[in-house]
Design an enzyme around this catalytic site. Structure first.
Site, PDB file in Angstrom:
ATOM      1  N   HIS A 102       0.843  -1.203   0.000  1.00 34.32           N
ATOM      2  CA  HIS A 102       0.000   0.000   0.000  1.00 34.32           C
ATOM      3  C   HIS A 102       0.874   1.248   0.000  1.00 34.32           C
ATOM      4  CE1 HIS A 102      -3.333   2.710   1.170  1.00 34.32           C
ATOM      5  NE2 HIS A 102      -2.416   3.286   1.937  1.00 34.32           N
ATOM      6  N   GLU A 103       1.884   1.285   0.851  1.00 32.61           N
ATOM      7  CA  GLU A 103       2.767   2.449   0.902  1.00 32.61           C
ATOM      8  C   GLU A 103       3.576   2.580  -0.389  1.00 32.61           C
ATOM      9  OE1 GLU A 103       2.168   4.520   3.065  1.00 32.61           O
ATOM     10  OE2 GLU A 103       1.042   3.256   4.437  1.00 32.61           O
ATOM     11  N   HIS A 106       1.624   4.396  -2.915  1.00 31.70           N
ATOM     12  CA  HIS A 106       1.729   5.858  -2.828  1.00 31.70           C
ATOM     13  C   HIS A 106       2.964   6.357  -3.578  1.00 31.70           C
ATOM     14  CE1 HIS A 106      -1.651   6.638  -0.306  1.00 31.70           C
ATOM     15  NE2 HIS A 106      -1.192   5.976   0.734  1.00 31.70           N
ATOM     16  N   HIS A 110       3.066   9.020  -6.684  1.00 29.20           N
ATOM     17  CA  HIS A 110       3.950  10.182  -6.725  1.00 29.20           C
ATOM     18  C   HIS A 110       4.777  10.194  -8.011  1.00 29.20           C
ATOM     19  CE1 HIS A 110       7.473  12.584  -4.774  1.00 29.20           C
ATOM     20  NE2 HIS A 110       6.631  13.397  -5.379  1.00 29.20           N
TER      21      HIS A 110
END
Length: 229
Positions: A102-103, A106, A110
């Site tokens: 999940h991270e 991100h 980006h």
């Protein structure tokens, strides 16, 4: 009726929101506790899973590091770092793989200039001001019967609600990216994938609760402003 007393009286609006938030937090904790105890069959650690997801997306300039705490995982766009908690970084659990991916999702957002993430990052400075000064300014405006100050405060706090609203697609998309990668690349087998999905779904509900709380607080301020008029 004093404005501060009225503010606390309207707090009844927050009761169902707080109950919902507590349920969400409990669900996150119970899901994490359950699936952090189950080792994934591939033997992947959270850090390894995040690294693989980055590689699959051609991202080579993002660092992965361990940070203290539990459920403190996040992606820092300023330093391009995926920060994984002690329970995730070196853990081979199902939960660790889901959270780490999940991270990493991100980080992919980006790198690809995902529009909702870009907008969210731009409103963060205003959100910080609104979360600190919005309510006090609105209440002071009501106390001194100075309408411009009331609506400045409400507008500032509105930025907080806007931030929470924009956060939903950002978080949902990061989870969708994570789960799609996990499934398509065999990071976890079917039963394990279901467990990771439950962890991420429970986490997503906390953002829904945060939005509900911001909207309920904004509603309180609007009710009080209207009553004052």
């Amino acid at each position: 009726m004093g404005i501060y007393f009225a503010y606390y009286l309207t707090g009844i609006i927050m009761v169902p929101v707080l109950i919902f938030a507590l349920i969400c937090q409990s669900k996150v904790r119970s899901s994490f506790n359950k699936y952090s105890q189950i080792r994934n069959s591939r033997g992947l650690t959270g850090a390894e899973a995040a690294y693989r997801l980055l590689q699959l997306n051609g991202i080579t300039d993002v660092k992965i590091r361990q940070i203290p705490g539990s459920l403190t995982d996040h992606y820092n766009p300023k330093t391009k770092e995926i920060c994984l908690s002690e329970d995730v970084f070196g853990s081979q659990s199902i939960a660790a793989v889901g959270i780490a991916c999940h991270e990493a999702g991100h980080a992919c957002q980006h790198a690809q200039n995902y529009f909702p993430l870009t907008i969210r990052n731009k409103v963060i400075p205003l959100t910080n001001i609104g979360s600190t000064a919005g309510i006090p300014l609105a209440l002071l405006g009501m106390f001194f019967a100075f309408e411009p100050l009331i609506y400045i405060g409400i507008a500032l706090y509105g930025a907080v609600a806007l931030f929470q609203l924009i956060t939903l697609p950002v978080e949902f998309n990061a989870s969708a990216r994570a789960l799609r990668t996990i499934q398509d690349n065999g990071f976890l087998i079917s039963e394990e994938y279901t467990g990771a999905k439950k962890v991420l779904t429970a986490a997503a509900l906390t953002y829904v609760a945060a939005l509900a709380s911001a909207l309920a607080t904004l509603l309180r301020l609007l009710i009080l402003a209207n009553r004052r008029r």
